[in-house]
Design an enzyme around this catalytic site. Structure first.
Site, PDB file in Angstrom:
ATOM      1  CG  MET A 108      -2.124   0.957   1.198  1.00 36.22           C
ATOM      2  SD  MET A 108      -3.202   0.846   2.481  1.00 36.22           S
ATOM      3  CE  MET A 108      -4.665   1.068   1.697  1.00 36.22           C
ATOM      4  CB  CYS A 109       3.483   2.684   0.138  1.00 39.59           C
ATOM      5  SG  CYS A 109       4.517   1.304   0.629  1.00 39.59           S
ATOM      6  N   GLY A 110       2.359   5.203   1.960  1.00 40.41           N
ATOM      7  CA  GLY A 110       1.743   6.442   1.978  1.00 40.41           C
ATOM      8  C   GLY A 110       2.770   7.500   1.532  1.00 40.41           C
TER       9      GLY A 110
ATOM     10  NE  ARG B 162      -1.955   5.094   0.877  1.00 40.42           N
ATOM     11  CZ  ARG B 162      -2.989   4.678   0.158  1.00 40.42           C
ATOM     12  NH1 ARG B 162      -4.125   4.670   0.465  1.00 40.42           N
ATOM     13  NH2 ARG B 162      -2.445   3.946  -0.957  1.00 40.42           N
TER      14      ARG B 162
ATOM     15  CB  THR C 208       4.057   5.844   5.834  1.00 42.08           C
ATOM     16  OG1 THR C 208       2.750   5.808   4.973  1.00 42.08           O
ATOM     17  CG2 THR C 208       4.019   7.317   6.457  1.00 42.08           C
TER      18      THR C 208
END
Lengths: 227, 305
Positions: B1-3, B32, B149
């Site tokens: 996912m990651c932000g 995320r 993130t």
């Protein structure tokens, strides 16, 4: 009028109180403030109440809506009114991707622009967009109407079934098996009704109609022999 | 996912507050990416002829003093420095290559996070809140900052796998998505003289931009070329010494939202991360369109006609 401050109570408290209204409709008008882009605001409503969201909302706002009337004074994230069954949802700002995805019924009005995949796999919902829609809108749309007062992005109506699409502006490109179709009186009348319901001051005669050419595999009776 | 998140100040009076404005943005993207986080902050620029290295070593008690003394002798140039948690920022008029060569040869246990006039990259394994606290992000000043993130999917939760990555002077890229042609592209870029520290796909995108900009392309032109050469899913936010850019692949599966006021341009994976910025209610908030390069660059006085 009941006001819920999301910064104070959070989405779970809001949604639980709204869900409780399905059994006993005691409060008709609801206001939500300090939304801060939270996800899942007003998901799964099932009562004829009016809800006003004051601020930007995150993903899946008013998802699975039944009966309720929801207005968002702001933008919404991915999947607004996804799988809506009935009722109405109005977005005063813009909507992100997959607005009204898989919706079975009701009316979704987006006064601003909608991003890609607006009305993807729509199954009976009506969607009226005041501005533009992004690419792959109404992809695999099965039933319902999609009205676009602005422009449509690439591959509009790809692999369409029975959705009728009305566009006033430019269509960047049509998707597989999507074609322009003549505007007959019944379509002008249908579009007039939808524009009036959505509160859009537009002339139906300025729109073009698009639909399925019914040339893909599933539409060919010869392929029935495969089963 | 990651932000991913980014904040670029148009109003220089806000520079003392950059870290305070940015920290809640990074922390808001914890859902995320709870595995690791990092950021590239631009500020505290070194004078002409100097460069700045951000180095990191897992051991918080690492002997930076010893490293700096040995480096000063080896390159015969002064090295100003300060430590920040498990990282150290070194400023020196020595040449980039001589410092790099010495570090690789003499201190292979130390990782070079960034090199440039203005950039500092700090990252670590853990929750964004904890990492922001560890490095004192809230108190940092600067002109712009980008952050990441991470929710690890393709490699382990380690410092090496943490983002962001930098492959060129003052250039940093944060990425939400995955690239499918990174292996072949990495080989091509290595032949062109770009060096990589990891096997990560995002580092290849950063290396690609470094290569294109070395060829003389502007940030915007390099990103437009990338739309043809980088295959996969991506929303990128890029920082350079004076610039800030956002681009999404043509399919645009990975989210992005932007906000602009007279004071700043901000980018995030989700609006939640922007919700606390001053004046956000009046900001222009929009979703960047697929395959469109958005760039903001400040003009330097010395470049003015």
């Amino acid at each position: 009028m009941k006001t819920i401050d999301l910064a104070e109570h959070g989405v779970r408290v809001l949604n639980q109180q709204l869900h409780d209204q399905a059994a006993d409709l005691s409060e008709l008008d609801w206001d939500v403030v300090h939304t801060q882009g939270a996800h899942n605001i007003a998901c799964g409503l099932n009562a004829e109440l009016n809800l006003t969201v004051r601020g930007h909302a995150g993903y899946y706002c008013a998802g699975m809506n039944q009966k309720a009337s929801v207005t968002v004074h702001g933008n919404v994230g991915v999947g607004v009114a996804e799988n809506m069954m009935s009722g109405s949802v109005r977005i005063k700002g813009d909507a992100s991707q997959s607005a009204g995805a898989t919706g079975h019924g009701g009316l979704l009005v987006i006064e601003g622009n909608a991003s890609a995949r607006c009305g993807i796999s729509m199954k009976g919902i009506d969607i009226v967009v005041g501005g533009d829609v992004g690419h792959m809108s109404a992809f695999m749309g099965q039933a319902g109407r999609l009205v676009i007062c602005g422009d449509a992005g690439e591959a509009l109506g790809d692999s369409l079934y029975e959705v009728r699409i009305y566009v006033k502006g430019r269509v960047q490109s049509l998707g597989a098996d999507c074609v322009e179709k003549p505007m007959r009186e019944e379509h002008l009348e249908e579009l007039r009704r939808l524009l009036t319901q959505a509160g859009m001051d537009e002339d139906p005669a300025a729109f073009r109609r698009y639909g399925s050419a019914r040339e893909l595999y599933n539409f060919k009776v010869d392929n029935a022999a495969a089963y | 996912m990651c932000g991913i998140v980014g904040l670029y100040l148009k109003n220089s009076q806000l520079q003392p507050e950059l870290g305070a404005l940015f920290t809640p943005m990074l922390v808001a993207m914890t859902d995320r990416g709870p595995d690791s986080a990092g950021f590239a902050i631009y500020g505290d620029e070194v004078p002409d002829g100097w460069i700045k290295f951000t180095l990191q070593q897992a051991d918080a008690a690492y002997d930076w003093t010893g490293l700096v003394e040995a480096l000063e002798q080896a390159v015969d140039q002064p090295v100003h420095w300060f430590a920040n948690s498990n990282a150290a920022v070194l400023k020196t008029p020595a040449g980039e290559e001589s410092v790099r060569e010495w570090l690789w040869a003499e201190r292979p246990e130390v990782r070079i996070m960034s090199v440039g006039r203005s950039i500092e990259i700090l990252k670590s394994v853990g929750l964004p809140e904890q990492i922001a606290g560890q490095y004192g992000l809230r108190g940092m000043q600067g002109s712009h900052v980008i952050g990441h993130t991470r929710m690890a999917t393709e490699s382990a939760v380690t410092l090496e796998g943490s983002h962001p990555f930098s492959t060129g002077m003052d250039l940093c890229l944060v990425h939400n998505g995955s690239l499918s042609n990174h292996n072949r592209l990495r080989q091509r870029l290595i032949r062109e003289g770009i060096r990589f520290e990891t096997e990560n796909d995002t580092e290849v995108a950063a290396g690609y931009l470094t290569w294109r900009m070395r060829q003389g392309l502007s940030l915007k032109q390099a990103l437009e070329a990338g739309l043809d050469d980088l295959d996969g899913f991506y929303t990128f936010t890029i920082g350079t010494r004076d610039g800030f850019a956002v681009v999404r692949d043509p399919i645009a599966c990975k989210p992005a939202v932007m906000a602009e006021t007279d004071d700043y341009v901000a980018m995030a994976s989700e609006y939640r991360a922007l919700a606390g910025l001053p004046g956000i209610e009046q900001a222009r908030v929009w979703e960047p369109k697929p395959a469109i390069v958005y760039v903001w660059e400040r003009q330097r006085k010395e470049h003015a006609a």
